[in-house]
Design an enzyme around this catalytic site. Structure first.
Site, PDB file in Angstrom:
ATOM      1  N   ARG A   1       0.853  -1.212   0.000  1.00  0.00           N
ATOM      2  CA  ARG A   1       0.000   0.000   0.000  1.00  0.00           C
ATOM      3  C   ARG A   1       0.878   1.249   0.000  1.00  0.00           C
ATOM      4  NH1 ARG A   1      -1.077   1.690   5.518  1.00  0.00           N
ATOM      5  NH2 ARG A   1      -0.317   0.128   6.992  1.00  0.00           N
TER       6      ARG A   1
ATOM      7  N   THR B   1       5.085   5.654  11.790  1.00  0.00           N
ATOM      8  CA  THR B   1       5.252   6.818  12.669  1.00  0.00           C
ATOM      9  C   THR B   1       4.686   6.475  14.051  1.00  0.00           C
ATOM     10  OG1 THR B   1       3.143   7.664  11.834  1.00  0.00           O
ATOM     11  CG2 THR B   1       5.141   8.635  10.902  1.00  0.00           C
TER      12      THR B   1
ATOM     13  N   ASP C   1       4.228   9.328  16.558  1.00  0.00           N
ATOM     14  CA  ASP C   1       4.521  10.725  16.865  1.00  0.00           C
ATOM     15  C   ASP C   1       4.151  11.098  18.304  1.00  0.00           C
ATOM     16  OD1 ASP C   1       5.151  10.813  14.196  1.00  0.00           O
ATOM     17  OD2 ASP C   1       3.524  12.144  13.609  1.00  0.00           O
TER      18      ASP C   1
ATOM     19  N   GLN D   1      11.189  17.649  12.444  1.00  0.00           N
ATOM     20  CA  GLN D   1       9.749  17.931  12.505  1.00  0.00           C
ATOM     21  C   GLN D   1       9.274  17.841  13.948  1.00  0.00           C
ATOM     22  OE1 GLN D   1       7.594  19.085  10.389  1.00  0.00           O
ATOM     23  NE2 GLN D   1       5.754  18.759  11.593  1.00  0.00           N
TER      24      GLN D   1
ATOM     25  N   TYR E   1      11.206   9.589  14.511  1.00  0.00           N
ATOM     26  CA  TYR E   1      11.114   9.445  13.055  1.00  0.00           C
ATOM     27  C   TYR E   1      12.219  10.240  12.355  1.00  0.00           C
ATOM     28  CZ  TYR E   1       8.702   9.380   8.469  1.00  0.00           C
ATOM     29  OH  TYR E   1       8.380   9.217   7.142  1.00  0.00           O
TER      30      TYR E   1
END
Ligand code: NDP
Length: 240
Positions: free
Chosen positions: A12, A86, A88, A141, A147
């Site tokens: 995917r 991820t 986060d 980020q 990550y």
């Protein structure tokens, strides 16, 4: 000669687009996935590309899976280390598990997958490895210490391994995608995503096939002089 390509996380998202692009260019493709059997079955039914389930974060599972794939399709000429996750959270909320799962799945996977195929590629005098990094590994980020660390390290891994393969016909490159419209990005809250898209000069999210195009370019037989490089495909978001 039909080349054999292994694409992790190939059922995917970006990996699916990569698997399709390589299939369409005549490669024998094996797609890996981590747990979503239903999605993998739908993918194989729709594309004719076989899917294998294993955990890229586990070294022995990678070795076993590669053994099975190579027995069925032939020795791996191309490896695309694409699978990633991820978890986060800002530092004060991030658990050790969040940290470790991302490092294992996104970074250790590159070692786990490259190590079993690299010797064969060197001895046959041909190989192509592409590691999928991220703009967030280049720029950092908020809420993604795990990550960003894993993705940033992928770029060092790429440059070091490229030096080991260079004299033996094995190239190792990375792609650093910007924000691409996949399940991973759809998890980002809409108000955060709107702010991110506003910072992309092209004015939209990228599409999986726009990353796949870069992979197909880097793995081509006549791409042997491109090694140790990082191709940024990010709509101009970060000019590195
Ligand atoms: P998706 O979440 O859409 O797909 C992830 C794929 O990785 C799935 O096939 C999944 O399998 C597989 N996977 C996850 N964990 C494992 C594991 N432990 N072992 C084996 N396979 C696993 O991700 P994207 O397509 O969005 O991302 C692909 C890559 O691109 C990742 O490395 C990501 O970090 C990177 N990237 C993505 C960006 C984006 O904007 N989307 C931007 C920059 C980089 P299953 O279906 O079974 O869960």
């Amino acid at each position: 000669m039909t080349r054999v390509a292994i694409v992790t996380g190939g059922t995917r998202g970006i990996g699916e687009a990569i698997a399709l692009a390589l299939r369409d260019k005549g490669y024998k493709v094996a797609a890996g996935y981590g747990g979503d059997d239903e999605r993998a079955q739908e993918f194989t039914a729709a594309t004719g590309i076989p899917a294998w389930k294993w955990n890229v974060g586990d070294h022995d599972s990678c070795r076993d899976a590669i053994g099975k794939i190579e027995k069925e399709l032939g020795p791996a000429d191309v490896l695309v280390n694409n699978a990633g996750i991820t978890r986060d959270a800002t530092m004060h909320k991030m658990t050790y598990t969040d940290w470790a799962e991302v490092i294992e799945t996104n970074l250790s996977s590159c070692f786990n997958m490259s190590s079993p195929v690299f010797g064969g590629m060197r001895s046959r005098g041909f190989g192509r490895i592409v590691n999928i990094g991220s703009v967030n590994g280049q720029a950092g980020q908020y809420g993604q210490v795990n990550y960003a660390a894993a993705k940033s390290a992928i770029h060092g891994f790429t440059k070091a391994l490229a030096q080991e393969g260079a004299g033996k016909g094995v190239t190792v490159n990375a792609i650093a995608p910007g924000y691409i419209d996949t399940d991973m990005v759809r998890k980002v809250p809409a108000h955060v995503l709107d702010k991110i898209v506003a910072r992309i000069p092209v004015g939209r999210l990228g599409q999986g096939h726009e990353i796949a195009r870069g992979v197909a370019f880097l793995v081509a037989d006549d791409a042997g002089f491109i090694t140790g490089s990082t191709l940024s495909i990010n709509g101009g978001q970060h000019m590195y």
